[in-house]
Design a protein around this motif. Structure first.
Motif, mmCIF file in Angstrom:
data_model
loop_
_atom_site.group_PDB
_atom_site.id
_atom_site.type_symbol
_atom_site.label_atom_id
_atom_site.label_comp_id
_atom_site.label_asym_id
_atom_site.label_seq_id
_atom_site.Cartn_x
_atom_site.Cartn_y
_atom_site.Cartn_z
ATOM 1 N N PHE A 1 40.418 46.912 45.592
ATOM 2 C CA PHE A 1 41.344 47.932 46.080
ATOM 3 C C PHE A 1 40.935 49.322 45.598
ATOM 4 O O PHE A 1 40.157 49.467 44.642
ATOM 5 C CB PHE A 1 42.782 47.615 45.647
ATOM 6 N N THR A 2 41.452 50.349 46.273
ATOM 7 C CA THR A 2 41.068 51.727 45.974
ATOM 8 C C THR A 2 42.218 52.553 45.414
ATOM 9 O O THR A 2 42.018 53.718 45.063
ATOM 10 C CB THR A 2 40.541 52.421 47.250
ATOM 11 N N ASN A 3 43.414 51.989 45.322
ATOM 12 C CA ASN A 3 44.543 52.735 44.758
ATOM 13 C C ASN A 3 44.231 53.165 43.330
ATOM 14 O O ASN A 3 43.547 52.457 42.591
ATOM 15 C CB ASN A 3 45.807 51.873 44.746
ATOM 16 N N GLY A 4 44.776 54.313 42.937
ATOM 17 C CA GLY A 4 44.509 54.799 41.589
ATOM 18 C C GLY A 4 43.023 55.050 41.412
ATOM 19 O O GLY A 4 42.374 55.688 42.246
ATOM 20 N N ASP A 5 42.465 54.538 40.338
ATOM 21 C CA ASP A 5 41.025 54.640 40.105
ATOM 22 C C ASP A 5 40.269 53.468 40.712
ATOM 23 O O ASP A 5 39.056 53.332 40.523
ATOM 24 C CB ASP A 5 40.733 54.699 38.596
ATOM 25 N N GLY A 6 40.994 52.604 41.429
ATOM 26 C CA GLY A 6 40.364 51.432 42.017
ATOM 27 C C GLY A 6 40.384 50.251 41.065
ATOM 28 O O GLY A 6 40.766 50.353 39.896
ATOM 29 N N GLY A 7 39.981 49.106 41.578
ATOM 30 C CA GLY A 7 39.954 47.897 40.764
ATOM 31 C C GLY A 7 39.790 46.676 41.640
ATOM 32 O O GLY A 7 39.419 46.782 42.816
ATOM 33 N N TYR A 8 40.069 45.512 41.085
ATOM 34 C CA TYR A 8 39.959 44.292 41.872
ATOM 35 C C TYR A 8 40.945 43.250 41.365
ATOM 36 O O TYR A 8 41.436 43.317 40.229
ATOM 37 C CB TYR A 8 38.536 43.727 41.826
ATOM 38 N N VAL A 9 41.237 42.292 42.235
ATOM 39 C CA VAL A 9 41.992 41.110 41.836
ATOM 40 C C VAL A 9 41.223 39.889 42.334
ATOM 41 O O VAL A 9 40.798 39.834 43.489
ATOM 42 C CB VAL A 9 43.441 41.132 42.379
ATOM 43 N N ASN A 10 41.005 38.949 41.441
ATOM 44 C CA ASN A 10 40.318 37.702 41.754
ATOM 45 C C ASN A 10 41.326 36.568 41.586
ATOM 46 O O ASN A 10 41.934 36.434 40.519
ATOM 47 C CB ASN A 10 39.122 37.519 40.806
ATOM 48 N N ILE A 11 41.511 35.768 42.625
ATOM 49 C CA ILE A 11 42.466 34.653 42.587
ATOM 50 C C ILE A 11 41.717 33.361 42.897
ATOM 51 O O ILE A 11 41.024 33.268 43.914
ATOM 52 C CB ILE A 11 43.611 34.860 43.597
ATOM 53 N N ARG A 12 41.859 32.381 42.018
ATOM 54 C CA ARG A 12 41.171 31.098 42.178
ATOM 55 C C ARG A 12 42.157 29.943 42.071
ATOM 56 O O ARG A 12 43.051 29.959 41.226
ATOM 57 C CB ARG A 12 40.086 30.921 41.109
ATOM 58 N N ARG A 13 41.963 28.965 42.916
ATOM 59 C CA ARG A 13 42.780 27.751 42.859
ATOM 60 C C ARG A 13 42.450 26.997 41.574
ATOM 61 O O ARG A 13 41.292 26.880 41.184
ATOM 62 C CB ARG A 13 42.492 26.878 44.082
ATOM 63 N N TYR A 14 43.491 26.468 40.913
ATOM 64 C CA TYR A 14 43.317 25.826 39.607
ATOM 65 C C TYR A 14 43.995 24.465 39.637
ATOM 66 O O TYR A 14 45.209 24.354 39.524
ATOM 67 C CB TYR A 14 43.930 26.720 38.522
ATOM 68 N N ASP A 15 43.177 23.407 39.809
ATOM 69 C CA ASP A 15 43.694 22.034 39.898
ATOM 70 C C ASP A 15 43.307 21.198 38.687
ATOM 71 O O ASP A 15 43.325 19.976 38.742
ATOM 72 C CB ASP A 15 43.145 21.337 41.157
ATOM 73 N N LYS A 16 42.955 21.836 37.601
ATOM 74 C CA LYS A 16 42.392 21.103 36.466
ATOM 75 C C LYS A 16 43.385 20.111 35.865
ATOM 76 O O LYS A 16 43.031 18.983 35.531
ATOM 77 C CB LYS A 16 41.923 22.092 35.397
ATOM 78 N N ASP A 17 44.623 20.530 35.721
ATOM 79 C CA ASP A 17 45.634 19.661 35.108
ATOM 80 C C ASP A 17 46.482 19.045 36.212
ATOM 81 O O ASP A 17 47.386 19.672 36.747
ATOM 82 C CB ASP A 17 46.505 20.467 34.144
#
Length: 260
Positions: free
Chosen positions: A170-186
């Protein structure tokens, strides 16, 4: 047996590391790199403004992290530049004299070695010609044209098990990122979703991580990130982490593995 030996060592030659040496003012840009040329360019740093040594085949660190260049500037700062998950980042420090810079760059040239970056600063690189823009990647596939709903659909596909992960820049503010991963370990618990949320704030980037089980909360939070002008606060389940330290450890893991 043929006496023609012209191509006997062509494979060895092809594997020899290739570099490009250049300067900010453009007086030097050559792939015919020698240590002497590196030293000469650094000695003339006041005139050159910046000296960069770029490895044509980047040094693979871990996962999707690669080091591709070391840059030295006339303000006595030096930076190691990386590509991490499609982002251009650099670890940098100040107060580096010409002798130290020469040692660092020549080591990189000779053996693709990286310096000890303990205490260095992490910063996202914004190429001069690159216009800041939002980006979406799902399971390694980049999407060039997308809207807000497409980002949420990408999350829904992860929730439904159709995809494993997404990366939204994303570019809002100074910019950044979000990473989302499925988690089925437990398997004893409901499916969770690992979230990494980084803002490229100045002077230091800020990062948050956590595992979210409430899909309604996650979807609502992602919508606020996409639509609101103000960046949302991290979810309560997320804890802050040191972004600089994270990239330091990436390098340390590489150095440790390289010694084995």
């Amino acid at each position: 047996m043929s006496n023609d030996t012209r191509d006997i060592f062509s494979g060895l030659k092809a594997r020899k590391p290739q570099y490009v040496l250049g300067t900010k003012n453009g007086d030097i840009r050559t792939s015919n790199v020698t240590e002497e040329k590196i030293l000469d360019a650094i000695d003339d740093i006041e005139d050159n403004g910046c000296v960069y040594l770029e490895k044509c085949v980047p040094v693979v660190l871990v996962s999707d992290a690669k080091a591709y260049s070391i840059d030295y500037f006339k303000d006595s700062s030096i930076a190691v530049c990386f590509m991490v998950n499609g982002y251009m980042l650099r670890m940098w420090r100040s107060d580096v004299d010409c002798d130290m810079a020469a040692d660092i760059m020549c080591d990189f040239f000779r053996t693709a070695s990286l310096p000890d970056m303990t205490g260095w600063h992490c910063q996202k690189i914004h190429p001069e010609q690159e216009k800041a823009e939002t980006k979406l990647c799902v399971d390694g596939e980049d999407f060039r044209y997308f809207g807000s709903q497409d980002v949420v659909i990408a999350l829904d596909n992860i929730i439904e098990g159709k995809s494993q992960w997404m990366l939204y820049d994303f570019t809002n503010g100074d910019g950044g990122y979000v990473n989302i991963r499925r988690y089925d370990k437990d398997t004893a618990l409901a499916t969770g979703y690992k979230v990494e949320y980084v803002r490229w704030s100045e002077p230091l980037p800020i990062g948050y991580r956590g595992v979210i089980f409430d899909v309604g909360l996650l979807r609502s939070w992602l919508w606020s990130l996409i639509d609101d002008e103000r960046l949302p606060d991290p979810m309560d389940e997320c804890e802050q982490f040191d972004v600089n330290n994270y990239f330091e450890r990436l390098v340390f893991r590489f150095l440790d593995e390289d010694k084995k």
